[in-house]
Design a protein around this motif. Structure first.
Motif, PDB file in Angstrom:
ATOM      1  N   VAL A 364      30.917 -17.565   4.662  1.00 44.39           N
ATOM      2  CA  VAL A 364      31.369 -17.239   3.309  1.00 44.39           C
ATOM      3  C   VAL A 364      31.019 -18.416   2.408  1.00 44.39           C
ATOM      4  O   VAL A 364      31.042 -19.571   2.834  1.00 44.39           O
ATOM      5  CB  VAL A 364      32.889 -16.948   3.261  1.00 44.39           C
ATOM      6  CG1 VAL A 364      33.718 -18.181   3.593  1.00 44.39           C
ATOM      7  CG2 VAL A 364      33.289 -16.364   1.905  1.00 44.39           C
ATOM      8  N   GLY A 365      30.669 -18.106   1.178  1.00 43.93           N
ATOM      9  CA  GLY A 365      30.411 -19.163   0.207  1.00 43.93           C
ATOM     10  C   GLY A 365      29.052 -19.811   0.350  1.00 43.93           C
ATOM     11  O   GLY A 365      28.116 -19.245   0.915  1.00 43.93           O
ATOM     12  N   THR A 409      36.675 -32.727  -5.730  1.00 48.54           N
ATOM     13  CA  THR A 409      37.868 -31.909  -5.961  1.00 48.54           C
ATOM     14  C   THR A 409      38.525 -31.404  -4.682  1.00 48.54           C
ATOM     15  O   THR A 409      39.672 -30.950  -4.717  1.00 48.54           O
ATOM     16  CB  THR A 409      37.501 -30.675  -6.817  1.00 48.54           C
ATOM     17  OG1 THR A 409      36.606 -29.837  -6.065  1.00 48.54           O
ATOM     18  CG2 THR A 409      36.835 -31.095  -8.117  1.00 48.54           C
ATOM     19  N   GLY A 410      37.816 -31.444  -3.547  1.00 48.68           N
ATOM     20  CA  GLY A 410      38.345 -30.883  -2.314  1.00 48.68           C
ATOM     21  C   GLY A 410      38.221 -29.380  -2.224  1.00 48.68           C
ATOM     22  O   GLY A 410      38.711 -28.760  -1.272  1.00 48.68           O
ATOM     23  N   GLU A 411      37.528 -28.759  -3.196  1.00 46.02           N
ATOM     24  CA  GLU A 411      37.344 -27.305  -3.169  1.00 46.02           C
ATOM     25  C   GLU A 411      36.526 -26.902  -1.939  1.00 46.02           C
ATOM     26  O   GLU A 411      35.516 -27.529  -1.619  1.00 46.02           O
ATOM     27  CB  GLU A 411      36.613 -26.839  -4.427  1.00 46.02           C
ATOM     28  CG  GLU A 411      36.325 -25.341  -4.446  1.00 46.02           C
ATOM     29  CD  GLU A 411      35.418 -24.923  -5.594  1.00 46.02           C
ATOM     30  OE1 GLU A 411      35.081 -23.719  -5.664  1.00 46.02           O
ATOM     31  OE2 GLU A 411      35.043 -25.782  -6.420  1.00 46.02           O
ATOM     32  N   LEU A 412      36.979 -25.857  -1.256  1.00 44.93           N
ATOM     33  CA  LEU A 412      36.219 -25.296  -0.149  1.00 44.93           C
ATOM     34  C   LEU A 412      35.059 -24.497  -0.734  1.00 44.93           C
ATOM     35  O   LEU A 412      35.245 -23.451  -1.349  1.00 44.93           O
ATOM     36  CB  LEU A 412      37.102 -24.383   0.711  1.00 44.93           C
ATOM     37  CG  LEU A 412      36.405 -23.640   1.850  1.00 44.93           C
ATOM     38  CD1 LEU A 412      35.842 -24.620   2.878  1.00 44.93           C
ATOM     39  CD2 LEU A 412      37.375 -22.663   2.514  1.00 44.93           C
ATOM     40  N   GLN A 427      37.782 -14.654   8.197  1.00 42.38           N
ATOM     41  CA  GLN A 427      38.682 -14.175   7.149  1.00 42.38           C
ATOM     42  C   GLN A 427      39.688 -15.239   6.714  1.00 42.38           C
ATOM     43  O   GLN A 427      40.142 -15.237   5.570  1.00 42.38           O
ATOM     44  CB  GLN A 427      39.412 -12.915   7.603  1.00 42.38           C
ATOM     45  CG  GLN A 427      40.007 -12.109   6.463  1.00 42.38           C
ATOM     46  CD  GLN A 427      38.954 -11.646   5.473  1.00 42.38           C
ATOM     47  OE1 GLN A 427      37.850 -11.278   5.857  1.00 42.38           O
ATOM     48  NE2 GLN A 427      39.293 -11.665   4.196  1.00 42.38           N
ATOM     49  N   GLY A 428      40.017 -16.163   7.619  1.00 43.16           N
ATOM     50  CA  GLY A 428      40.928 -17.237   7.223  1.00 43.16           C
ATOM     51  C   GLY A 428      40.361 -18.068   6.087  1.00 43.16           C
ATOM     52  O   GLY A 428      41.073 -18.418   5.127  1.00 43.16           O
ATOM     53  N   TYR A 429      39.091 -18.376   6.169  1.00 42.25           N
ATOM     54  CA  TYR A 429      38.445 -19.135   5.095  1.00 42.25           C
ATOM     55  C   TYR A 429      38.246 -18.290   3.846  1.00 42.25           C
ATOM     56  O   TYR A 429      38.282 -18.810   2.722  1.00 42.25           O
ATOM     57  CB  TYR A 429      37.097 -19.676   5.566  1.00 42.25           C
ATOM     58  CG  TYR A 429      37.197 -20.843   6.523  1.00 42.25           C
ATOM     59  CD1 TYR A 429      38.001 -21.951   6.249  1.00 42.25           C
ATOM     60  CD2 TYR A 429      36.467 -20.846   7.707  1.00 42.25           C
ATOM     61  CE1 TYR A 429      38.077 -23.020   7.120  1.00 42.25           C
ATOM     62  CE2 TYR A 429      36.530 -21.909   8.588  1.00 42.25           C
ATOM     63  CZ  TYR A 429      37.337 -22.998   8.296  1.00 42.25           C
ATOM     64  OH  TYR A 429      37.407 -24.061   9.169  1.00 42.25           O
ATOM     65  N   VAL A 430      38.029 -16.989   4.013  1.00 42.14           N
ATOM     66  CA  VAL A 430      37.883 -16.110   2.849  1.00 42.14           C
ATOM     67  C   VAL A 430      39.190 -16.077   2.058  1.00 42.14           C
ATOM     68  O   VAL A 430      39.185 -16.175   0.824  1.00 42.14           O
ATOM     69  CB  VAL A 430      37.484 -14.681   3.283  1.00 42.14           C
ATOM     70  CG1 VAL A 430      37.380 -13.760   2.062  1.00 42.14           C
ATOM     71  CG2 VAL A 430      36.153 -14.693   4.026  1.00 42.14           C
TER      72      VAL A 430
END
Length: 470
Positions: A364-365, A409-412, A427-430
């Motif tokens: 994801v991402g 920023t620590g943004e995933l 899905q945990g990371y989503v």
């Protein structure tokens, strides 16, 4: 008098039937037009039956390695006809489930081919002859079909699309797979596990090219170890079929061409949207190469006409189509006066991708490379399956989890996985990305032990030099 609807949906795939259900939940009078089978390609000829096939291959592969678990399984064999029969049974069960959902939600189903004839007018030709339906809003959810190669038209005999590959007329002995996206790699993995000699040709410099480069490299190494021949930076120049099989001329990355013999070929080089001959051109709906232009809610440039799923910009995934269907249905209900719904635009960076080969791939991402290209200074953490107790106990110690964070920023920004059950873990990371979680919240989260999900925690810790188990 024409049937009149608040919402009429063209196509009943995972986007279309979900949009219809959500519209009905919101009190709209909803109709749906389907030319073949309720549930569309995904349920009948795509996502679901392929996973049934892959599950059979997974069990067969585990049986072949029973001794490593202290078990004995002698004289095992695969019955391709029985495997296919099970897969078709799964698809039929779910098709019946969608039929039930249409009845439950009082959605009228019109079986036939629909053409938009004007503002809010759809002509359906099918089991009832020709009928004209009227709707305040129309959602185009007609999906897509496999793309053919001009020199390798699918014939269902020697040259297959994914659809033929799900109901093979014969078990391939030596299989060529053209294209290493999710569909190509899944079928390569399936037929390799079932005993075929498999070769994958990919024109890009690595397989599963949309994935993170580290994942691509790991998967190529794993599939090669399993016996699959991988040819990257290569292309198929010609294909000739005969009663004896297939002769393919393949140009390698060194620029040299050579002829190879195969029993069958699967062409998995992308999709073509089903947007021809449904009235879009006459209405002036904006599209490029058949892909309909939409805003974040599914609106086209023509009032009252919406589009979702594989007829719109990618990623071309069933769950993306379903979510777009919900968004569009809610936006339509809002436009018709419902003040209780508050639709949100689609964020494509929060859509997970999954490939169900062995080992599985999920993400994801942004990849690490894409994050850097976007100007982010990144922190990257990786944790291997071999460092996880549950993975070792399962006998599935192959793989890793990688996380990418914005250093400031620590943004995933992204998460990338390869290994057992990662299509469930992703899905945990989503959820984390959707909630705009930073590394701090993920570090403070308690992960159950012993689970594979502990590696998700360790990967985050690793990005900040705090990994505990490696």
């Amino acid at each position: 008098m024409a049937d009149q609807y608040d919402l009429l949906v063209l196509g009943s795939g995972p986007g279309g039937y979900v949009a219809a259900i959500r519209g009905a939940q919101l009190g709209l009078k909803v109709g749906i037009v389907e030319r073949e089978l309720l549930g569309g390609i995904c349920l009948n000829w795509g996502c679901i039956p392929t996973k049934a096939l892959l599950r059979s291959a997974e069990v067969f592969n585990q049986m072949k390695h029973a001794a490593s678990y202290g078990l004995a399984a002698d004289n095992i064999r695969a019955d391709i006809d029985a495997v296919v029969k099970r897969s078709r049974g799964v698809a039929k069960q779910l098709n019946q489930g969608v039929t039930h959902l249409m009845r439950k939600n009082k959605i009228t189903v019109h079986m036939g081919t629909g053409v938009i004839k004007g503002a809010g007018q759809v002509e359906v030709t099918g089991e009832k002859g020709t009928e004209v339906l009227s709707a305040k809003h129309v959602i185009v959810a007609t999906g897509a079909r496999a793309r053919d190669l001009p020199f390798a038209k699918a014939d269902g005999d020697r040259i297959w699309t994914y659809r033929h590959a799900m109901v093979p007329p014969a078990m391939p002995t030596k299989l060529l797979v053209i294209g290493s996206g999710a569909i190509g790699i899944e079928f390569a993995s399936f037929y390799n596990d079932m005993g075929a000699d498999v070769t994958v040709v990919e024109m890009m410099d690595r397989i599963v090219p949309v994935e993170d480069a580290d994942v691509s490299a790991f998967l190529e190494k794993s599939l090669t170890k399993q016996g699959i021949t991988i040819l990257t930076g290569a292309g198929v120049e010609s294909i000739a079929t005969s009663a004896a099989g297939v002769k393919a001329k393949i140009k390698g990355k060194d620029g040299n061409s050579a002829e190879h013999d195969f029993s069958h070929v699967i062409v998995a080089v992308g999709i073509v949207p089903n947007t021809e001959n449904i009235g879009l051109e006459a209405l002036g709906v904006a599209a490029e190469r058949g892909i309909i232009a939409i805003d974040g809610y599914g609106r086209t440039n023509v009032p009252g006409v919406w589009a979702i799923g594989d007829v719109t910009p990618g990623p071309w995934l069933a769950h993306k189509a379903s979510h777009e269907g919900v968004i569009a249905a809610e936006a339509i209900a809002q436009a018709l006066g419902n003040t209780e719904v508050h639709p949100h635009p689609m964020d494509r960076l929060n859509i997970p991708g999954c490939t169900y080969c062995h080992p599985q791939v999920a993400s994801v991402g942004l990849t690490e490379a894409k994050a850097k290209e976007a100007g982010h200074e990144v922190k990257v953490g990786t944790f291997p399956f071999i460092g996880n107790g549950k993975a070792i106990a399962l006998g599935e110690a192959e793989g890793f989890i990688k996380t990418v964070f914005d250093a400031q920023t620590g943004e995933l920004l992204g998460a990338h996985m390869i290994g057992a059950e990662v299509t469930e873990l992703i899905q945990g990371y989503v959820v984390g990305k959707t909630l705009e979680t930073t590394e701090a919240e993920l570090m403070h989260t308690v992960f159950a032990h012993p689970t594979l999900s502990e590696m998700m925690h360790e990967s985050v810790l690793a990005a900040y030099g705090r990994a505990l188990h490696i």
